[in-house]
Design a protein around this motif. Structure first.
Motif, PDB file in Angstrom:
ATOM      1  N   LYS A   4       7.954  -1.002   3.596  1.00  0.00           N
ATOM      2  CA  LYS A   4       9.059  -1.943   3.404  1.00  0.00           C
ATOM      3  C   LYS A   4       9.278  -2.812   4.649  1.00  0.00           C
ATOM      4  CE  LYS A   4      11.829   0.173  -0.248  1.00  0.00           C
ATOM      5  NZ  LYS A   4      10.832   1.045  -0.846  1.00  0.00           N
ATOM      6  N   LEU A   5       9.894  -3.965   4.416  1.00  0.00           N
ATOM      7  CA  LEU A   5      10.240  -4.887   5.507  1.00  0.00           C
ATOM      8  C   LEU A   5      11.722  -5.232   5.399  1.00  0.00           C
ATOM      9  CD1 LEU A   5       9.667  -7.033   7.759  1.00  0.00           C
ATOM     10  CD2 LEU A   5       9.020  -8.618   5.917  1.00  0.00           C
ATOM     11  N   ARG A 201      -0.275  -5.591  -2.699  1.00  0.00           N
ATOM     12  CA  ARG A 201       0.169  -5.484  -1.314  1.00  0.00           C
ATOM     13  C   ARG A 201       1.275  -6.491  -0.960  1.00  0.00           C
ATOM     14  NH1 ARG A 201      -4.543  -8.831   1.581  1.00  0.00           N
ATOM     15  NH2 ARG A 201      -6.037  -7.336   0.801  1.00  0.00           N
ATOM     16  N   ILE A 202       1.619  -7.373  -1.903  1.00  0.00           N
ATOM     17  CA  ILE A 202       2.619  -8.408  -1.599  1.00  0.00           C
ATOM     18  C   ILE A 202       4.034  -7.820  -1.641  1.00  0.00           C
ATOM     19  CG2 ILE A 202       3.576 -10.659  -2.261  1.00  0.00           C
ATOM     20  CD1 ILE A 202       0.900 -11.302  -3.595  1.00  0.00           C
ATOM     21  N   LEU A 203       4.770  -7.994  -0.555  1.00  0.00           N
ATOM     22  CA  LEU A 203       6.146  -7.513  -0.508  1.00  0.00           C
ATOM     23  C   LEU A 203       7.063  -8.507  -1.201  1.00  0.00           C
ATOM     24  CD1 LEU A 203       6.463  -6.334   3.228  1.00  0.00           C
ATOM     25  CD2 LEU A 203       5.796  -4.998   1.232  1.00  0.00           C
ATOM     26  N   ILE A 204       7.986  -7.991  -2.011  1.00  0.00           N
ATOM     27  CA  ILE A 204       9.028  -8.820  -2.609  1.00  0.00           C
ATOM     28  C   ILE A 204      10.372  -8.271  -2.113  1.00  0.00           C
ATOM     29  CG2 ILE A 204       9.995  -9.824  -4.712  1.00  0.00           C
ATOM     30  CD1 ILE A 204       7.424  -9.130  -6.183  1.00  0.00           C
ATOM     31  N   LEU A 205      11.019  -9.048  -1.243  1.00  0.00           N
ATOM     32  CA  LEU A 205      12.293  -8.630  -0.662  1.00  0.00           C
ATOM     33  C   LEU A 205      13.439  -9.106  -1.548  1.00  0.00           C
ATOM     34  CD1 LEU A 205      11.711  -9.818   3.051  1.00  0.00           C
ATOM     35  CD2 LEU A 205      10.800  -7.780   1.900  1.00  0.00           C
ATOM     36  N   TYR A 206      14.553  -8.399  -1.480  1.00  0.00           N
ATOM     37  CA  TYR A 206      15.778  -8.896  -2.107  1.00  0.00           C
ATOM     38  C   TYR A 206      16.693  -9.435  -1.011  1.00  0.00           C
ATOM     39  CZ  TYR A 206      20.362  -9.336  -3.995  1.00  0.00           C
ATOM     40  OH  TYR A 206      21.580  -9.885  -4.319  1.00  0.00           O
ATOM     41  N   GLN A 217      20.648   1.673  -2.763  1.00  0.00           N
ATOM     42  CA  GLN A 217      20.453   1.551  -4.220  1.00  0.00           C
ATOM     43  C   GLN A 217      19.482   0.434  -4.573  1.00  0.00           C
ATOM     44  OE1 GLN A 217      24.321   0.973  -6.042  1.00  0.00           O
ATOM     45  NE2 GLN A 217      23.600   2.319  -7.687  1.00  0.00           N
ATOM     46  N   LEU A 218      19.613  -0.695  -3.861  1.00  0.00           N
ATOM     47  CA  LEU A 218      18.701  -1.815  -4.126  1.00  0.00           C
ATOM     48  C   LEU A 218      17.278  -1.437  -3.728  1.00  0.00           C
ATOM     49  CD1 LEU A 218      21.074  -4.616  -2.857  1.00  0.00           C
ATOM     50  CD2 LEU A 218      20.041  -4.608  -5.141  1.00  0.00           C
ATOM     51  N   LEU A 219      17.152  -0.817  -2.557  1.00  0.00           N
ATOM     52  CA  LEU A 219      15.826  -0.494  -2.025  1.00  0.00           C
ATOM     53  C   LEU A 219      15.135   0.619  -2.804  1.00  0.00           C
ATOM     54  CD1 LEU A 219      16.767  -0.779   1.757  1.00  0.00           C
ATOM     55  CD2 LEU A 219      15.225  -2.314   0.494  1.00  0.00           C
ATOM     56  N   ALA A 220      15.902   1.316  -3.646  1.00  0.00           N
ATOM     57  CA  ALA A 220      15.308   2.392  -4.451  1.00  0.00           C
ATOM     58  C   ALA A 220      14.584   1.840  -5.681  1.00  0.00           C
ATOM     59  CB  ALA A 220      16.401   3.370  -4.891  1.00  0.00           C
ATOM     60  N   ILE A 224      11.424  -3.549  -5.370  1.00  0.00           N
ATOM     61  CA  ILE A 224      12.164  -4.106  -4.214  1.00  0.00           C
ATOM     62  C   ILE A 224      11.581  -3.482  -2.946  1.00  0.00           C
ATOM     63  CG2 ILE A 224      14.402  -4.414  -3.098  1.00  0.00           C
ATOM     64  CD1 ILE A 224      15.696  -4.555  -5.808  1.00  0.00           C
ATOM     65  N   ASP A 225      10.888  -4.314  -2.195  1.00  0.00           N
ATOM     66  CA  ASP A 225      10.103  -3.827  -1.052  1.00  0.00           C
ATOM     67  C   ASP A 225      10.773  -4.093   0.288  1.00  0.00           C
ATOM     68  OD1 ASP A 225       8.007  -3.208  -2.909  1.00  0.00           O
ATOM     69  OD2 ASP A 225       7.489  -5.343  -2.909  1.00  0.00           O
ATOM     70  N   GLY A 226      12.064  -4.387   0.262  1.00  0.00           N
ATOM     71  CA  GLY A 226      12.761  -4.646   1.512  1.00  0.00           C
ATOM     72  C   GLY A 226      13.871  -5.642   1.293  1.00  0.00           C
TER      73      GLY A 226
END
Ligand code: PGA
Length: 247
Positions: A4-5, A201-206, A217-220, A224-226
């Motif tokens: 995660k980022l 491998r692409i991170l999708i952040l919120y 809760q969001l990161l679970a 949602i990768d960060g």
């Protein structure tokens, strides 16, 4: 498993003194093992931040980058300039840039391209306004915004980071529910999968009012990768809590 980022977007906030106090508190409080962490600072502070973050696990990010390499573009900052200050990430297409500076999907895609060419990871922001959500256009809008970036950056699309930031949730205290966010993330994930064999491998952040209370809760959520964190990234204890929630 994607690492995660958590990226802080300081926006137009900070001062030499405030930045130093914030970064010192962050560095002192960083867990020994944790997710990837970055702070995206205003351009005039990149030199200060490069020094403050040296030998720390926190990466440096910029909040924007020019779509041009050099020349008569008053006020713009190029990728080459960002590179000189050790910048690893550049936010592109933040809704505040799209809204207040008229940045189109095409311009945002060109900015992502410039960043990728220089080895800087673009954090490409997409997101719908409240009116678009209420009109049932959320998927159409975010897919159109991402499609422009995929179209321009085809072969290296797996090197980008995407940030889903519903405009109605930014700075408003109104967070998308974990289910609402996950739904859009899954749509974006499917779009990326169709575009790249390395999409896993692409991170999708919120992003959008993510804070110390709602981050876990969001990161679970599966896709949602960060997080891309505005207001809460300016308070060290809150930002550190979000980092800890990302594991
Ligand atoms: P916010 O901002 O966390 O203050 O809502 C997020 C962003 O705009 O990146």
């Amino acid at each position: 498993m994607r690492k995660k980022l958590i990226a802080g977007n300081w926006k137009m906030n900070g001062s030499l003194a405030a930045n130093q106090a914030l970064v010192e508190a962050l560095v002192a409080g960083m867990p020994v093992q944790c997710c990837d962490v970055a702070v995206c600072a205003p351009a005039p502070y990149l030199s200060q931040l490069q020094t403050l973050l040296r030998n720390s696990p926190i990466a440096l990010g910029a909040q924007d980058v020019s779509a041009h390499d050099s020349g008569a573009f008053t006020g713009e900052v190029s990728v080459a300039m960002l590179k000189e200050f050790g910048v690893r990430y550049a936010i592109v297409g933040h809704s505040e840039r799209r809204q207040y500076h008229g940045e189109s999907d095409v311009v945002v895609a060109a900015k992502a391209q410039r960043a990728l060419a220089a080895g800087i990871t673009p954090i490409v922001c997409v997101g719908e306004t409240l009116a678009e959500r209420e009109a049932g256009k959320t998927e159409e809008v975010v897919k159109r915004q991402l499609a422009a970036v995929i179209h321009t950056n085809g072969h290296c699309i797996s090197e980008i980071v995407v940030a889903y930031e519903p405009v109605w949730a930014i700075g408003t205290g109104k967070t998308a529910s974990p289910e609402q966010a996950q739904h859009v993330h899954a749509v974006l994930r499917a779009q990326l999968k169709a575009a790249s064999t390395h999409s896993d491998r692409i991170l999708i952040l919120y992003g959008g009012s993510m804070n110390a209370a709602n981050a876990a809760q969001l990161l679970a959520q599966a896709d949602i990768d960060g997080g891309l964190i505005g207001g809460a990234s300016l308070k060290a204890p809150d930002f550190l809590t979000i980092i800890a929630a990302a594991g």
